[in-house]
Design an enzyme around this catalytic site. Sequence first.
Site, PDB file in Angstrom:
ATOM      1  N   HIS A   1      28.890   7.244 -25.384  1.00 33.86           N
ATOM      2  CA  HIS A   1      28.920   7.500 -26.838  1.00 33.86           C
ATOM      3  C   HIS A   1      27.522   7.881 -27.300  1.00 33.86           C
ATOM      4  O   HIS A   1      26.522   7.362 -26.791  1.00 33.86           O
ATOM      5  CB  HIS A   1      29.468   6.303 -27.622  1.00 33.86           C
ATOM      6  CG  HIS A   1      28.669   5.044 -27.518  1.00 33.86           C
ATOM      7  ND1 HIS A   1      27.578   4.764 -28.331  1.00 33.86           N
ATOM      8  CD2 HIS A   1      28.796   3.961 -26.712  1.00 33.86           C
ATOM      9  CE1 HIS A   1      27.080   3.578 -28.030  1.00 33.86           C
ATOM     10  NE2 HIS A   1      27.796   3.067 -27.040  1.00 33.86           N
TER      11      HIS A   1
ATOM     12  N   ASP B   1      26.679   7.877 -30.694  1.00 37.70           N
ATOM     13  CA  ASP B   1      26.283   7.154 -31.907  1.00 37.70           C
ATOM     14  C   ASP B   1      25.526   5.891 -31.507  1.00 37.70           C
ATOM     15  O   ASP B   1      25.652   5.401 -30.378  1.00 37.70           O
ATOM     16  CB  ASP B   1      27.494   6.814 -32.773  1.00 37.70           C
ATOM     17  CG  ASP B   1      28.373   5.732 -32.156  1.00 37.70           C
ATOM     18  OD1 ASP B   1      28.836   5.935 -31.019  1.00 37.70           O
ATOM     19  OD2 ASP B   1      28.594   4.687 -32.800  1.00 37.70           O
TER      20      ASP B   1
ATOM     21  N   ASP C   1      21.807   2.434 -24.842  1.00 41.32           N
ATOM     22  CA  ASP C   1      23.147   2.246 -25.430  1.00 41.32           C
ATOM     23  C   ASP C   1      23.401   3.298 -26.508  1.00 41.32           C
ATOM     24  O   ASP C   1      23.122   3.069 -27.668  1.00 41.32           O
ATOM     25  CB  ASP C   1      23.224   0.839 -26.027  1.00 41.32           C
ATOM     26  CG  ASP C   1      24.587   0.503 -26.607  1.00 41.32           C
ATOM     27  OD1 ASP C   1      25.584   1.091 -26.157  1.00 41.32           O
ATOM     28  OD2 ASP C   1      24.640  -0.340 -27.515  1.00 41.32           O
TER      29      ASP C   1
ATOM     30  N   GLU D   1      31.530   4.565 -31.717  1.00 42.47           N
ATOM     31  CA  GLU D   1      31.802   3.346 -30.953  1.00 42.47           C
ATOM     32  C   GLU D   1      31.145   2.131 -31.586  1.00 42.47           C
ATOM     33  O   GLU D   1      31.740   1.047 -31.649  1.00 42.47           O
ATOM     34  CB  GLU D   1      31.309   3.523 -29.513  1.00 42.47           C
ATOM     35  CG  GLU D   1      31.797   2.456 -28.540  1.00 42.47           C
ATOM     36  CD  GLU D   1      30.939   1.197 -28.530  1.00 42.47           C
ATOM     37  OE1 GLU D   1      31.425   0.137 -28.089  1.00 42.47           O
ATOM     38  OE2 GLU D   1      29.777   1.280 -28.973  1.00 42.47           O
ATOM     39  N   GLU D   2      29.922   2.291 -32.067  1.00 36.34           N
ATOM     40  CA  GLU D   2      29.185   1.150 -32.611  1.00 36.34           C
ATOM     41  C   GLU D   2      29.776   0.651 -33.933  1.00 36.34           C
ATOM     42  O   GLU D   2      29.556  -0.497 -34.320  1.00 36.34           O
ATOM     43  CB  GLU D   2      27.711   1.508 -32.809  1.00 36.34           C
ATOM     44  CG  GLU D   2      26.965   1.888 -31.539  1.00 36.34           C
ATOM     45  CD  GLU D   2      26.761   0.722 -30.586  1.00 36.34           C
ATOM     46  OE1 GLU D   2      27.315  -0.375 -30.831  1.00 36.34           O
ATOM     47  OE2 GLU D   2      26.048   0.891 -29.591  1.00 36.34           O
TER      48      GLU D   2
ATOM     49  N   HIS E   1      20.971  -3.151 -29.359  1.00 34.15           N
ATOM     50  CA  HIS E   1      21.317  -3.648 -30.695  1.00 34.15           C
ATOM     51  C   HIS E   1      20.160  -4.387 -31.366  1.00 34.15           C
ATOM     52  O   HIS E   1      20.296  -4.803 -32.516  1.00 34.15           O
ATOM     53  CB  HIS E   1      22.562  -4.550 -30.695  1.00 34.15           C
ATOM     54  CG  HIS E   1      23.827  -3.844 -30.345  1.00 34.15           C
ATOM     55  ND1 HIS E   1      25.071  -4.274 -30.760  1.00 34.15           N
ATOM     56  CD2 HIS E   1      24.059  -2.731 -29.606  1.00 34.15           C
ATOM     57  CE1 HIS E   1      26.007  -3.463 -30.297  1.00 34.15           C
ATOM     58  NE2 HIS E   1      25.412  -2.520 -29.585  1.00 34.15           N
TER      59      HIS E   1
END
Length: 451
Positions: free
Chosen positions: A90, A92, A123, A156-157, A423
Site C-alpha cells: 500500500h 498510503d 510501511d 489501508e491505514e 506508525h
Amino acid sequence: MSDRTIAETVASLMPRARTELAELVAFASVADPAQFPKSECEAAARWCADALRAEGFQDVAVFETPDGTESVYGFLPGPEGAPTVLLYAHYDVQPPLDPDAWLSPPFELTERDGRWYGRGAADCKGGFIMHLLALRALKADGGVPVGVKVILEGSEEQGTGGLERYAEQHPDLLTADVIVIGDSGNFQTGLPTVVATLRGMTLLRVRIDTLQGNLHSGQFGGAAPDALAALIRVLDSLRAEDGSTTVDGLAADQPWEGLAYPEDAFRTDAKVLDGVGLIGTGAVAERLWARPAVTVLGIDCPPVVGATASVQASARATVSLRVAPGQDANEATRLLREHLEAHTPWGARVSFEHVGMGQPFQADTTGPAYASMADAMRVAYPGQEMQVAGMGGSIPFCNTLTELYPQTEILLIGLSEPAAQIHAVNESVSPEELERLSVTEALFLRNFATK
C-alpha cells in the site's frame, strides 16, 4: 540464474532503490483529506503506476474504490503455463504525528546510523520497492518465471475498506495461485519471518453528552454531570487492574503456540521506560498476537493550555479494539458497544460512530508456497531458518482475499521489523533488510515457478 547472481543484482540496484524510495516517501499520501490534500495520494498512485509501466506491466490502471481512494493495478505476463503470483503493498501512510518530534523531515528520506528514515519507508512504500527489486533481479537474467499481478492499496491505514469492496465487485481481477502481502516484517532484524496470523480490528467513536452546554465549575461543579468525567470512567472500564483488556463477553485468554517473544526483548523493542511494567497477563506473544487489545486512540476535550473552569457538556473518544484470530469482528463490535453503553454512568447519553472494521486472519502454512519461501529465506539469510510468527496489527484485505480465493496460499513478509517504529515518529527502514527480502522474494518467485 544462480542464487549468487540474484543477490549481486539486487545489491547493484540498491542505489536506485534508495532514490526511488525517496521520491515515493516525498508524497504526503495520508488518505485523510482533513489532514493532507488528496492530491498527495493521487500523485503517489500515479508514481506507482508509472513505475509498473516502466517495468513492462500491462493493463496498468489507477482506479477509484468505493471509499473514494485510488488503488493501482498492473499485470506482467509470465511464460505459458506458469503460475500467477499477486504482490500486494500500500502506498498510503500514517500521518506523521508530531513533525517536530522527528529528527529529520518525515516526508524526506534521510539516512542516519545505517537506516533510511521517513514516513512510509517501511510501511509500506518500501514494500513496493521490494517488489520492484525482486522483479528487476529476475529480469536481469532470464526473465520473470511466473505471471505477476501487483495491487497497491490507497487507504489501508485508514481501514475504510475501499479495495476490499472493489475486489468483491471485481473478483476476477486479483485471481492468483499465491499471494504475497509485503506489509509485515521480520520478528527481528536479520531473522527471516513469515506472519501467519493477524488480529482483526474494529474502530468506534464514542460520544457522551450530559448538559446543554458547558457550565462554570465553581457554580455548578459537584452536582452537574461532567461528560468528560463520564467518558474517563467508561474508558477505564475497558481495562482490568493489571491492564488486561476487559470487554464484557469477549474472551481474552487465548494461548499462542508459535514463536516466543521474550519479555526483555519486547521491552527493548517497545522502548518501555525503566521501572514501568508491562500490562496484561500471560506470555508476551499471547498478549500481542492471540488476544484482543483495546487502545484509546484519541480524546476530544479541552487542551491544558487555555482550559477554562468549566464542567464539560460533551466529550468524545476514538476507541480501537484489536480482535483475536478466531473471533468475529462483527460480534466484537457488538460486544464493545454494549460494554460502553453498560458502563456509561449517571444516565449520560452515549452515541457511536462506527469508523472501520476488519476480520482477523489465519494462514495455512502447510502448502507449497510456504515451502518455496522457506527455501528462499534459507539462502537469503545464511544460517537462518524461516520463522512463523503472528502480528498484532490488522490487514483487513487478507480476509477479503481468503474469502474470494479460498484455495490460494497467502504469505506475509515485509520490512516492518521492530526497529522500524512504524506508525510512530522517526519511522525507518533497514536497507540491509530491504536488500535481503528483495533477494528472498526473487528466489521465492523462481522456486514457486517449479512447484
